[in-house]
Design an enzyme around this catalytic site. Sequence first.
Site, short mmCIF file in Angstrom:
data_model
loop_
_atom_site.label_atom_id
_atom_site.label_comp_id
_atom_site.label_asym_id
_atom_site.label_seq_id
_atom_site.Cartn_x
_atom_site.Cartn_y
_atom_site.Cartn_z
CB THR A 129 -5.17 -2.31 -6.71
OG1 THR A 129 -5.48 -1.06 -6.09
CG2 THR A 129 -5.30 -2.19 -8.22
CE LYS B 135 -7.99 0.70 -7.46
NZ LYS B 135 -6.58 1.26 -7.28
CB THR C 253 -11.00 8.44 -6.28
OG1 THR C 253 -10.37 7.40 -5.54
CG2 THR C 253 -11.93 7.84 -7.29
CD GLU D 216 -2.08 1.06 0.11
OE1 GLU D 216 -2.16 0.50 -0.99
OE2 GLU D 216 -1.17 1.87 0.40
CG ASN E 137 2.21 1.49 0.23
OD1 ASN E 137 1.90 1.71 -0.93
ND2 ASN E 137 1.42 1.74 1.25
CB SER F 5 5.75 -9.23 -2.82
OG SER F 5 6.77 -8.35 -2.39
#
Length: 409
Positions: free
Chosen positions: A156, A182, A193, A280, A404, A409
């Site tokens: 993702t 992932k 996870t 991230e 985040n 979007s």
Amino acid sequence: MPVNLVATPVAELYPVPGVRWGITEAGIRKVGRKDLSVLLLEEGASVGAVFTQNRFCAAPVQICREHLAKNMGIRAMLINTGNANAGTGADGLNRAQASCIALARELNLSPEQILPFSTGVIMEPLPHDRIAAGLPAALADARENNWGQAAEAIMTTDTVAKAFSTRIKLGGTDVTITGISKGAGMIRPNMATMLGFLATDACVSPALMNQLATELAEGSFNRVTVDGDTSTNDSFVVVASNKAAHAPITSLDSAEGQALRAAMLAIARQLAQAIVRDGEGATKFITIQVEGGKTGAECRQVAYAIAHSPLVKTAFFASDPNLGRILAAVGYAGINDLDQTRIDLYLDDVLVAKNGGRHVDYVEADGQRVMKQSEITVRVLLGRGTAADTVWTCDLSYDYVKINADYRS
């Protein structure tokens, strides 16, 4: 950019006999993005799994638990990205079940022999009609050497596909272990996870599979955190295809059981740590090692207090040796009888605090030298006992907020 992480070359990902992946683009996530995967198991495979402890768990998690409990022999798994099918109520359960039925029809199996997995945006209806329409293409693509493509298809917000592989000898026989995972955000698994699949062709008694999955998760995915959030969809699945030519393993405490568990744990830890390295916005990979506790549980309690502190994580991002923040986190971790005068703190090789106070030889330049590194070890000695444990985390950067804020979007 991930921290010292690159995708494993496809040539270094070994096929697992009896396990095939098929991948396609079903229009679930974005145009031009492969987002639907099918994992096919030959008859006789053993499967174990652990799932999120989040009480608001996703529809596929609920169905996976139900199907595994029926013990009909899992023959296939269905994974989509772009839609988590979480927070979708009874309709989400129906759509996940419809996806299992569609794949079961294609394979002439019972729906209870299918495990569904979803990852992506929460509270959006699962486009199960697109999944059903994409199944023929995914099945046509199924082959044993598709692990690298599968690792990409389940991503993702990940920036690097996470896949690792190894081979060992069991009873004089070559045994393969390959896994993918992932995850990059919403990571404080509390079981495993976001999604992880680990397979071997070793022969393992079906009665051991849940124990094996639990122990592997406990030593790897349950020791990582990016932001402290436990996902609604966390799933970790362990498969033994039972194709290798050695005597079945009936105890994980046997010599061969220990060898297999150790080799699989090494791959599971690589997968788990890759998630942190690709967290991230992460710029630092941080190992938090807590020693001298009365129990492993209290060592983890302290380690997670440090790992989850926004003040600590932002200090690491800025390479700012404001290390009193670490001591403060140790203090509020919840150990009521903690004696601060027994605590030592190291930053890599630098002794920062001794017996609860700044070490007389510590200078901030030494702390800053370590903080500027991309990989850092924080070591806390509690002075309470002999227990120890380790947690892996990352820093908190501007990009974490941007990623985040723009996720949908």
